[in-house]
Design an enzyme around this catalytic site. Sequence first.
Site, PDB file in Angstrom:
ATOM      1  N   GLU A  56      41.797  35.632  38.136  1.00  0.00           N
ATOM      2  CA  GLU A  56      40.920  35.732  36.952  1.00  0.00           C
ATOM      3  C   GLU A  56      41.707  36.096  35.713  1.00  0.00           C
ATOM      4  OE1 GLU A  56      38.132  39.019  37.164  1.00  0.00           O
ATOM      5  OE2 GLU A  56      36.840  38.063  35.671  1.00  0.00           O
TER       6      GLU A  56
ATOM      7  N   HIS B  95      31.994  42.473  45.848  1.00  0.00           N
ATOM      8  CA  HIS B  95      31.985  43.720  45.081  1.00  0.00           C
ATOM      9  C   HIS B  95      32.408  44.889  45.971  1.00  0.00           C
ATOM     10  CE1 HIS B  95      29.042  41.603  42.179  1.00  0.00           C
ATOM     11  NE2 HIS B  95      30.288  41.395  41.822  1.00  0.00           N
TER      12      HIS B  95
ATOM     13  N   HIS C 232      32.025  34.335  32.925  1.00  0.00           N
ATOM     14  CA  HIS C 232      31.007  35.074  32.176  1.00  0.00           C
ATOM     15  C   HIS C 232      31.612  35.457  30.839  1.00  0.00           C
ATOM     16  CE1 HIS C 232      33.149  38.816  33.218  1.00  0.00           C
ATOM     17  NE2 HIS C 232      33.213  38.363  34.454  1.00  0.00           N
TER      18      HIS C 232
ATOM     19  N   HIS D  68      30.275  32.202  44.140  1.00  0.00           N
ATOM     20  CA  HIS D  68      29.903  32.751  42.830  1.00  0.00           C
ATOM     21  C   HIS D  68      30.231  31.746  41.735  1.00  0.00           C
ATOM     22  CE1 HIS D  68      34.170  33.667  41.992  1.00  0.00           C
ATOM     23  NE2 HIS D  68      34.241  34.186  43.194  1.00  0.00           N
TER      24      HIS D  68
ATOM     25  N   ASP E 190      40.680  43.433  41.465  1.00  0.00           N
ATOM     26  CA  ASP E 190      39.864  43.000  40.322  1.00  0.00           C
ATOM     27  C   ASP E 190      39.617  44.248  39.498  1.00  0.00           C
ATOM     28  OD1 ASP E 190      37.944  42.131  38.522  1.00  0.00           O
ATOM     29  OD2 ASP E 190      36.761  41.035  40.023  1.00  0.00           O
TER      30      ASP E 190
ATOM     31  N   TYR F  63      37.064  32.501  49.839  1.00  0.00           N
ATOM     32  CA  TYR F  63      36.863  33.683  50.683  1.00  0.00           C
ATOM     33  C   TYR F  63      36.592  33.232  52.113  1.00  0.00           C
ATOM     34  CZ  TYR F  63      36.110  35.111  45.890  1.00  0.00           C
ATOM     35  OH  TYR F  63      36.258  35.289  44.532  1.00  0.00           O
TER      36      TYR F  63
ATOM     37  N   ASP G  48      22.529  68.752  38.118  1.00  0.00           N
ATOM     38  CA  ASP G  48      22.626  69.007  36.678  1.00  0.00           C
ATOM     39  C   ASP G  48      23.949  68.529  36.082  1.00  0.00           C
ATOM     40  OD1 ASP G  48      24.211  70.788  37.950  1.00  0.00           O
ATOM     41  OD2 ASP G  48      23.545  72.556  36.842  1.00  0.00           O
TER      42      ASP G  48
ATOM     43  N   ASP H  17      39.190  42.083  32.042  1.00  0.00           N
ATOM     44  CA  ASP H  17      38.653  41.778  33.370  1.00  0.00           C
ATOM     45  C   ASP H  17      39.621  40.810  34.044  1.00  0.00           C
ATOM     46  OD1 ASP H  17      37.154  41.200  35.592  1.00  0.00           O
ATOM     47  OD2 ASP H  17      35.483  40.304  34.516  1.00  0.00           O
TER      48      ASP H  17
ATOM     49  N   ARG I 275      41.087  35.551  44.760  1.00  0.00           N
ATOM     50  CA  ARG I 275      40.467  35.235  43.465  1.00  0.00           C
ATOM     51  C   ARG I 275      41.540  35.439  42.410  1.00  0.00           C
ATOM     52  NH1 ARG I 275      36.303  38.067  43.868  1.00  0.00           N
ATOM     53  NH2 ARG I 275      36.818  40.005  42.780  1.00  0.00           N
TER      54      ARG I 275
ATOM     55  N   HIS J 262      30.221  41.991  31.421  1.00  0.00           N
ATOM     56  CA  HIS J 262      29.374  40.796  31.418  1.00  0.00           C
ATOM     57  C   HIS J 262      28.682  40.831  30.071  1.00  0.00           C
ATOM     58  CE1 HIS J 262      29.380  41.289  36.059  1.00  0.00           C
ATOM     59  NE2 HIS J 262      30.446  40.641  35.635  1.00  0.00           N
TER      60      HIS J 262
ATOM     61  N   GLU K 227      37.470  32.664  36.765  1.00  0.00           N
ATOM     62  CA  GLU K 227      37.769  33.388  37.994  1.00  0.00           C
ATOM     63  C   GLU K 227      37.283  32.701  39.265  1.00  0.00           C
ATOM     64  OE1 GLU K 227      35.418  37.008  38.419  1.00  0.00           O
ATOM     65  OE2 GLU K 227      34.571  36.699  36.446  1.00  0.00           O
TER      66      GLU K 227
HETATM   67 MN   LIG Z   1      34.896  38.909  35.932  1.00  0.00          MN
END
Ligand SMILES: [Mn+2]
Length: 434
Positions: free
Chosen positions: A404, A239, A350, A346, A256, A384, A35, A267, A402, A357, A380
Amino acid sequence: MSIYREHRQRFLATLSELGAAALIPTNTAKTRSNDTEYRFRPGSDFWYLTGFAEPESWLLLLPGAEGGRSILFLRERDELREIWDGRRLGVEAAPATLGVDEAHDVEDLWSLLPELLAGQDTLMWATGAEPEDDRAVHELLGLLRTRARGGVRAPGRILHPGPYLHEQRLLKSEGELEVMRRAAAITDEAHRALMATAAPGVNECELDALLDYTFRRRGGTGAAYNNIVAGGANACILHYVENDQPLEDGALCLVDAGTELEHYASDVTRTFPVSGTFTDAQRRVYEVVLAAQEASIAQCRPGVPFDAVHEASLDVLVDGMIELGLCSGTRAEVIESGAYRQWFMHRTSHWLGIDVHDCGAYDDATGSRPLEPGMVLTVEPGLYIGAEAADAPAELRGIGIRIEDDILITADGHENLTAAVPKSIAEVEAACQA
Ligand SMILES: [Mn+2]
């Protein structure tokens, strides 16, 4: 005038041209467990048009010769409920506070809508988002059709807001950009705090908490998406959100994370050495990713197709992969075969706005759409190299990088909204030692 009122007036002008009404609910509360609920976050379209964050709210926009009409449905004030669940704006105060033409108790939504929508030809409604709301809207339209013999005209067309409202959202107004610049400044402070705090033995979760602390302390509504704090080879999980491992001496840390401020996202990704100094191998990979990112940012100007931003990174990354011994052959061969995807899997960009996004089409009739002033996109690229990557040179294994930034397209080029966040090797090392 508030930026939200300005957005609403512009969208009402579009609706009046189309002869369409629009019905826009906010988000529904989402159960976390049993709940308890997740902290409420307003629906992005609804927020864009109202700046109103209370749950159980709906906006009805009606077209008209004089710029149309805006009608907000919201929770009525309730002394007892407010003791339990928090303050409410209430119906009476809504028009003056939010600039809407009318306000009603949301309890009366479904009983008032038939009358308000009778005679409209077209209803703009985001089908497929919330099944229960979809059903209620279809029942409403069915009810109106049964009144046809009584002279009632029901909307015969449903339009998705994508090509209209989402295209408007894609081109940011000055007011929105002012918010996004402030969000960028908070995110800059947070990344700097992490670079200064990270050290061998510090846990990823401590940095994760420091991000949230910095975002909220500076007025952000929280993280715009789940923070990624990835030490060493964890950076190769795109991710990675567990954020629960100790940072190791000699490893990198990929972060990130960006604040959400007034429900606008930032971002940003930065990758820095835990000990404060890049190793030679880390430096070589970092320089490739940084050069790729700079090549992509250099493409950011009006008229350049969206995909060209990605392709600029890909060219530099592939050259770097060949140089680093990760791929063999020529640039054209590696791109043609797709062999680069082992190390860069990737896309590069975006849209960014109220959603991380953000909405807006990526293609038009010509293919990848040309960039226009007012668009904000991320850039970005990354490399890897997994800890177990047997076909990578041993000294590169476990390196994930990375970088970005958030880029606004301007009339004559671009503005890097997140340019202040340390990025060159010298800047990053200095921030780590701050
Ligand atoms: Mn991004």
